[in-house]
Scaffold this motif. Structure first.
Motif, PDB file in Angstrom:
ATOM      1  N   GLY A  34      41.115  45.484  21.878  1.00  0.00           N
ATOM      2  CA  GLY A  34      41.187  44.029  21.875  1.00  0.00           C
ATOM      3  C   GLY A  34      42.305  43.439  22.714  1.00  0.00           C
ATOM      4  N   GLU A  35      42.962  44.241  23.523  1.00  0.00           N
ATOM      5  CA  GLU A  35      44.085  43.770  24.331  1.00  0.00           C
ATOM      6  C   GLU A  35      43.615  43.373  25.732  1.00  0.00           C
ATOM      7  N   ILE A  36      44.325  42.414  26.345  1.00  0.00           N
ATOM      8  CA  ILE A  36      44.082  42.049  27.738  1.00  0.00           C
ATOM      9  C   ILE A  36      45.333  42.383  28.539  1.00  0.00           C
ATOM     10  N   VAL A  37      45.174  43.298  29.506  1.00  0.00           N
ATOM     11  CA  VAL A  37      46.290  43.726  30.347  1.00  0.00           C
ATOM     12  C   VAL A  37      45.988  43.344  31.793  1.00  0.00           C
ATOM     13  N   GLY A  38      46.967  42.761  32.466  1.00  0.00           N
ATOM     14  CA  GLY A  38      46.818  42.413  33.867  1.00  0.00           C
ATOM     15  C   GLY A  38      47.495  43.438  34.761  1.00  0.00           C
ATOM     16  N   ILE A  39      46.883  43.683  35.923  1.00  0.00           N
ATOM     17  CA  ILE A  39      47.504  44.517  36.953  1.00  0.00           C
ATOM     18  C   ILE A  39      47.602  43.663  38.209  1.00  0.00           C
ATOM     19  N   VAL A  40      48.823  43.464  38.700  1.00  0.00           N
ATOM     20  CA  VAL A  40      49.036  42.585  39.851  1.00  0.00           C
ATOM     21  C   VAL A  40      49.734  43.333  40.977  1.00  0.00           C
ATOM     22  N   GLY A  41      49.597  42.773  42.166  1.00  0.00           N
ATOM     23  CA  GLY A  41      50.228  43.347  43.352  1.00  0.00           C
ATOM     24  C   GLY A  41      49.481  42.900  44.589  1.00  0.00           C
ATOM     25  N   GLU A  42      50.090  43.121  45.732  1.00  0.00           N
ATOM     26  CA  GLU A  42      49.469  42.741  46.994  1.00  0.00           C
ATOM     27  C   GLU A  42      48.292  43.662  47.312  1.00  0.00           C
ATOM     28  N   SER A  43      47.502  43.300  48.325  1.00  0.00           N
ATOM     29  CA  SER A  43      46.447  44.183  48.800  1.00  0.00           C
ATOM     30  C   SER A  43      47.053  45.513  49.220  1.00  0.00           C
ATOM     31  N   GLY A  44      46.417  46.605  48.803  1.00  0.00           N
ATOM     32  CA  GLY A  44      46.935  47.926  49.126  1.00  0.00           C
ATOM     33  C   GLY A  44      47.976  48.452  48.165  1.00  0.00           C
ATOM     34  N   SER A  45      48.209  47.720  47.074  1.00  0.00           N
ATOM     35  CA  SER A  45      49.230  48.152  46.113  1.00  0.00           C
ATOM     36  C   SER A  45      48.748  49.271  45.199  1.00  0.00           C
TER      37      SER A  45
END
Length: 266
Positions: A34-45
Protein backbone atom coordinates in the motif's frame (compact mmCIF):
# COMPACT_ATOMS: atom_id res chain seq x y z
CA UNK A 1 1.55 -3.82 6.51
CA UNK A 2 4.44 -5.94 5.32
CA UNK A 3 7.17 -5.77 2.72
CA UNK A 4 5.82 -6.71 -0.71
CA UNK A 5 8.99 -6.14 -2.77
CA UNK A 6 12.62 -6.28 -1.67
CA UNK A 7 15.27 -5.18 -4.17
CA UNK A 8 18.85 -5.61 -2.97
CA UNK A 9 22.13 -4.63 -4.67
CA UNK A 10 20.59 -4.47 -8.15
CA UNK A 11 23.37 -3.97 -10.69
CA UNK A 12 22.70 -3.61 -14.43
CA UNK A 13 25.35 -3.49 -17.14
CA UNK A 14 25.11 -3.18 -20.93
CA UNK A 15 27.59 -4.91 -23.22
CA UNK A 16 26.49 -3.57 -26.61
CA UNK A 17 29.91 -2.26 -27.65
CA UNK A 18 32.15 -4.98 -26.30
CA UNK A 19 32.82 -3.34 -22.96
CA UNK A 20 30.58 -3.01 -19.88
CA UNK A 21 28.59 0.16 -19.34
CA UNK A 22 26.99 0.41 -15.89
CA UNK A 23 23.37 1.57 -16.00
CA UNK A 24 22.41 0.86 -12.37
CA UNK A 25 24.71 0.21 -9.42
CA UNK A 26 23.76 -1.13 -5.98
CA UNK A 27 20.08 -0.14 -6.19
CA UNK A 28 18.01 -1.01 -3.10
CA UNK A 29 14.26 -0.68 -2.60
CA UNK A 30 12.04 -2.10 0.11
CA UNK A 31 8.41 -1.48 -0.87
CA UNK A 32 5.67 -1.86 1.71
CA UNK A 33 2.12 -3.00 0.99
CA UNK A 34 0.00 0.00 0.00
CA UNK A 35 2.98 2.37 -0.18
CA UNK A 36 3.76 4.89 -2.93
CA UNK A 37 7.47 5.39 -3.60
CA UNK A 38 8.89 7.87 -6.10
CA UNK A 39 12.12 7.47 -8.06
CA UNK A 40 13.50 10.71 -9.48
CA UNK A 41 16.50 11.79 -11.50
CA UNK A 42 17.56 13.12 -14.86
CA UNK A 43 17.37 11.12 -18.09
CA UNK A 44 19.98 8.37 -17.93
CA UNK A 45 20.02 8.27 -14.14
CA UNK A 46 18.96 4.61 -14.07
CA UNK A 47 15.44 5.08 -12.72
CA UNK A 48 13.63 3.53 -15.68
CA UNK A 49 16.20 0.73 -16.00
CA UNK A 50 15.58 -0.19 -12.36
CA UNK A 51 11.83 -0.24 -12.98
CA UNK A 52 12.14 -2.37 -16.12
CA UNK A 53 14.27 -4.88 -14.19
CA UNK A 54 11.62 -5.10 -11.46
CA UNK A 55 8.96 -5.64 -14.13
CA UNK A 56 11.06 -8.38 -15.73
CA UNK A 57 11.35 -6.50 -19.02
CA UNK A 58 15.16 -6.47 -19.35
CA UNK A 59 15.83 -9.76 -21.09
CA UNK A 60 18.34 -8.85 -23.81
CA UNK A 61 21.46 -11.02 -23.97
CA UNK A 62 23.63 -7.90 -23.98
CA UNK A 63 22.48 -6.99 -20.46
CA UNK A 64 23.90 -8.39 -17.21
CA UNK A 65 21.75 -8.18 -14.07
CA UNK A 66 22.90 -9.13 -10.59
CA UNK A 67 21.46 -8.70 -7.11
CA UNK A 68 18.03 -9.78 -5.88
CA UNK A 69 14.46 -8.75 -6.63
CA UNK A 70 12.30 -10.68 -4.16
CA UNK A 71 8.55 -10.87 -4.74
CA UNK A 72 6.18 -13.48 -3.33
CA UNK A 73 9.14 -15.63 -2.28
CA UNK A 74 10.68 -15.64 -5.76
CA UNK A 75 13.78 -13.84 -7.01
CA UNK A 76 12.60 -12.22 -10.24
CA UNK A 77 16.17 -12.10 -11.55
CA UNK A 78 16.72 -15.87 -11.34
CA UNK A 79 13.27 -17.50 -11.36
CA UNK A 80 12.19 -19.50 -14.41
CA UNK A 81 10.47 -17.76 -17.31
CA UNK A 82 7.08 -19.35 -16.56
CA UNK A 83 7.05 -17.98 -13.00
CA UNK A 84 8.11 -14.53 -14.18
CA UNK A 85 5.42 -14.43 -16.87
CA UNK A 86 2.78 -15.43 -14.32
CA UNK A 87 3.55 -12.20 -12.44
CA UNK A 88 4.00 -9.84 -15.40
CA UNK A 89 0.89 -7.82 -16.18
CA UNK A 90 -1.08 -9.58 -13.45
CA UNK A 91 0.52 -9.14 -10.02
CA UNK A 92 3.10 -6.61 -11.23
CA UNK A 93 1.87 -4.18 -13.89
CA UNK A 94 3.52 -1.28 -15.64
CA UNK A 95 2.29 1.97 -17.20
CA UNK A 96 4.57 3.54 -19.80
CA UNK A 97 5.04 7.21 -20.58
CA UNK A 98 3.70 7.32 -24.14
CA UNK A 99 0.44 5.40 -24.60
CA UNK A 100 0.36 6.01 -28.36
CA UNK A 101 3.44 3.82 -28.78
CA UNK A 102 2.40 1.34 -26.07
CA UNK A 103 -1.15 0.77 -27.31
CA UNK A 104 -1.66 -1.30 -30.46
CA UNK A 105 -3.04 1.08 -33.12
CA UNK A 106 -5.00 -1.65 -34.94
CA UNK A 107 -6.68 -3.18 -31.88
CA UNK A 108 -9.79 -1.79 -30.23
CA UNK A 109 -9.55 -0.41 -26.70
CA UNK A 110 -11.65 -3.20 -25.20
CA UNK A 111 -9.33 -5.91 -26.50
CA UNK A 112 -6.28 -4.11 -25.11
CA UNK A 113 -7.79 -3.62 -21.66
CA UNK A 114 -8.85 -7.28 -21.57
CA UNK A 115 -5.55 -8.68 -22.86
CA UNK A 116 -4.00 -9.56 -19.49
CA UNK A 117 -7.20 -11.34 -18.43
CA UNK A 118 -7.04 -13.41 -21.62
CA UNK A 119 -3.42 -14.34 -20.85
CA UNK A 120 -3.55 -14.88 -17.10
CA UNK A 121 -7.18 -15.82 -16.47
CA UNK A 122 -8.47 -18.02 -19.31
CA UNK A 123 -11.23 -19.25 -17.01
CA UNK A 124 -13.00 -15.89 -17.40
CA UNK A 125 -15.37 -16.02 -20.38
CA UNK A 126 -15.72 -13.37 -23.09
CA UNK A 127 -18.86 -11.78 -21.64
CA UNK A 128 -17.34 -11.43 -18.18
CA UNK A 129 -14.09 -10.00 -19.61
CA UNK A 130 -16.08 -7.29 -21.38
CA UNK A 131 -18.00 -6.47 -18.20
CA UNK A 132 -14.74 -6.19 -16.25
CA UNK A 133 -13.13 -4.03 -18.96
CA UNK A 134 -16.03 -1.58 -19.03
CA UNK A 135 -16.10 -1.48 -15.24
CA UNK A 136 -12.38 -0.68 -15.19
CA UNK A 137 -12.70 2.01 -17.87
CA UNK A 138 -15.38 3.62 -15.71
CA UNK A 139 -13.15 3.27 -12.63
CA UNK A 140 -10.36 5.29 -14.28
CA UNK A 141 -12.74 8.11 -15.14
CA UNK A 142 -13.74 7.25 -18.72
CA UNK A 143 -17.46 7.81 -18.36
CA UNK A 144 -18.32 6.91 -21.96
CA UNK A 145 -16.87 3.46 -21.39
CA UNK A 146 -19.35 1.54 -23.57
CA UNK A 147 -18.36 3.55 -26.65
CA UNK A 148 -14.66 3.80 -25.78
CA UNK A 149 -14.54 0.00 -25.50
CA UNK A 150 -15.13 -0.20 -29.28
CA UNK A 151 -12.80 2.67 -30.28
CA UNK A 152 -9.19 2.68 -31.50
CA UNK A 153 -6.35 4.56 -29.72
CA UNK A 154 -6.14 7.32 -32.35
CA UNK A 155 -9.75 8.27 -31.63
CA UNK A 156 -8.90 9.28 -28.05
CA UNK A 157 -7.05 12.23 -26.54
CA UNK A 158 -3.66 11.77 -24.86
CA UNK A 159 -5.19 11.90 -21.39
CA UNK A 160 -7.86 9.36 -22.33
CA UNK A 161 -5.24 7.01 -23.78
CA UNK A 162 -3.24 7.23 -20.57
CA UNK A 163 -6.35 6.33 -18.58
CA UNK A 164 -6.83 3.34 -20.90
CA UNK A 165 -3.25 2.27 -20.13
CA UNK A 166 -3.98 2.50 -16.41
CA UNK A 167 -7.19 0.49 -16.87
CA UNK A 168 -5.26 -2.19 -18.77
CA UNK A 169 -2.60 -2.29 -16.05
CA UNK A 170 -5.16 -2.49 -13.23
CA UNK A 171 -7.68 -4.98 -14.66
CA UNK A 172 -6.00 -7.92 -12.93
CA UNK A 173 -5.88 -6.01 -9.63
CA UNK A 174 -2.06 -6.13 -9.35
CA UNK A 175 -0.26 -5.89 -6.05
CA UNK A 176 2.36 -3.55 -7.56
CA UNK A 177 1.84 -0.84 -10.18
CA UNK A 178 4.95 0.66 -11.79
CA UNK A 179 4.27 4.03 -13.43
CA UNK A 180 7.20 5.07 -15.63
CA UNK A 181 6.90 8.78 -16.46
CA UNK A 182 3.12 8.37 -16.96
CA UNK A 183 2.42 12.11 -17.30
CA UNK A 184 5.32 13.29 -19.49
CA UNK A 185 3.33 13.77 -22.71
CA UNK A 186 0.32 15.36 -20.99
CA UNK A 187 -0.58 18.96 -20.22
CA UNK A 188 -0.46 20.22 -16.64
CA UNK A 189 -4.19 19.85 -15.99
CA UNK A 190 -4.27 16.25 -17.20
CA UNK A 191 -1.08 15.49 -15.25
CA UNK A 192 -2.86 16.53 -12.06
CA UNK A 193 -5.84 14.31 -12.96
CA UNK A 194 -3.59 11.28 -13.50
CA UNK A 195 -1.86 11.87 -10.15
CA UNK A 196 -5.27 12.05 -8.43
CA UNK A 197 -6.30 8.83 -10.19
CA UNK A 198 -3.17 7.04 -8.93
CA UNK A 199 -3.92 8.29 -5.41
CA UNK A 200 -7.46 6.92 -5.72
CA UNK A 201 -6.21 3.52 -6.93
CA UNK A 202 -3.76 3.35 -4.05
CA UNK A 203 -6.37 4.31 -1.46
CA UNK A 204 -9.27 2.19 -2.72
CA UNK A 205 -7.37 -0.92 -3.84
CA UNK A 206 -4.31 -0.83 -1.58
CA UNK A 207 -2.04 -1.09 -4.62
CA UNK A 208 1.64 -0.43 -3.98
CA UNK A 209 2.93 2.08 -6.54
CA UNK A 210 6.42 2.86 -7.84
CA UNK A 211 6.18 6.27 -9.51
CA UNK A 212 9.09 7.22 -11.76
CA UNK A 213 9.40 10.84 -12.83
CA UNK A 214 11.75 13.73 -13.46
CA UNK A 215 8.98 16.06 -12.20
CA UNK A 216 9.66 16.59 -8.51
CA UNK A 217 6.48 18.56 -7.94
CA UNK A 218 4.35 15.55 -8.99
CA UNK A 219 6.43 13.22 -6.82
CA UNK A 220 5.94 15.59 -3.89
CA UNK A 221 2.15 15.47 -4.38
CA UNK A 222 1.92 11.69 -4.69
CA UNK A 223 4.72 9.85 -2.93
CA UNK A 224 5.35 9.06 0.71
CA UNK A 225 9.01 8.19 0.10
CA UNK A 226 11.43 9.20 -2.62
CA UNK A 227 14.65 7.79 -4.06
CA UNK A 228 16.96 10.20 -5.89
CA UNK A 229 19.21 8.68 -8.57
CA UNK A 230 22.20 10.05 -10.46
CA UNK A 231 24.33 8.16 -12.98
CA UNK A 232 22.96 4.79 -11.89
CA UNK A 233 23.41 5.37 -8.17
CA UNK A 234 21.06 6.26 -5.33
CA UNK A 235 22.38 9.53 -3.92
CA UNK A 236 19.60 10.15 -1.39
CA UNK A 237 16.41 8.53 -0.15
CA UNK A 238 13.85 8.93 2.62
CA UNK A 239 10.51 10.48 3.46
CA UNK A 240 9.50 12.84 0.68
CA UNK A 241 8.86 15.76 3.04
CA UNK A 242 12.31 15.34 4.60
CA UNK A 243 14.22 14.90 1.34
CA UNK A 244 12.51 17.83 -0.39
CA UNK A 245 12.43 20.02 2.71
CA UNK A 246 15.99 19.39 3.86
CA UNK A 247 18.03 17.70 1.11
CA UNK A 248 21.45 16.44 2.14
CA UNK A 249 23.04 15.60 -1.21
CA UNK A 250 24.28 18.35 -3.54
CA UNK A 251 22.60 16.74 -6.57
CA UNK A 252 19.24 16.61 -4.76
CA UNK A 253 19.67 20.28 -3.87
CA UNK A 254 20.24 21.12 -7.54
CA UNK A 255 17.15 19.18 -8.64
CA UNK A 256 14.98 20.95 -6.08
CA UNK A 257 16.44 24.35 -6.96
CA UNK A 258 15.51 23.70 -10.60
CA UNK A 259 11.79 23.31 -9.84
CA UNK A 260 10.05 26.28 -11.54
CA UNK A 261 8.62 28.78 -9.09
CA UNK A 262 5.69 30.98 -10.08
CA UNK A 263 5.87 34.61 -9.03
CA UNK A 264 2.34 36.00 -9.13
CA UNK A 265 3.46 39.41 -7.90
CA UNK A 266 1.67 41.65 -5.42
Amino acid sequence: MGVILDVTDLHIEFHDHGFPEVAVEDFDLMLEEGEIVGIVGESGSGKSMSALAIAGLLSRHSITKTGRIMFNGDDLLTCDRKTLRSYQGDEISMIFQEPMTSLNPVKRIGWQVEESLFIHHPEIDKKKRKEMAIEMLLAVGLNDAENIYHMYPHELSGGMRQRVMIAAAMIGNPKILIADEPTTALDVTVQAQIVELLKKINKERGTSIIFISHDLSLVNQLCERVIVMQKGNIVESGDTARVFGSPQDSYTKKLIAAIPKIDIGN
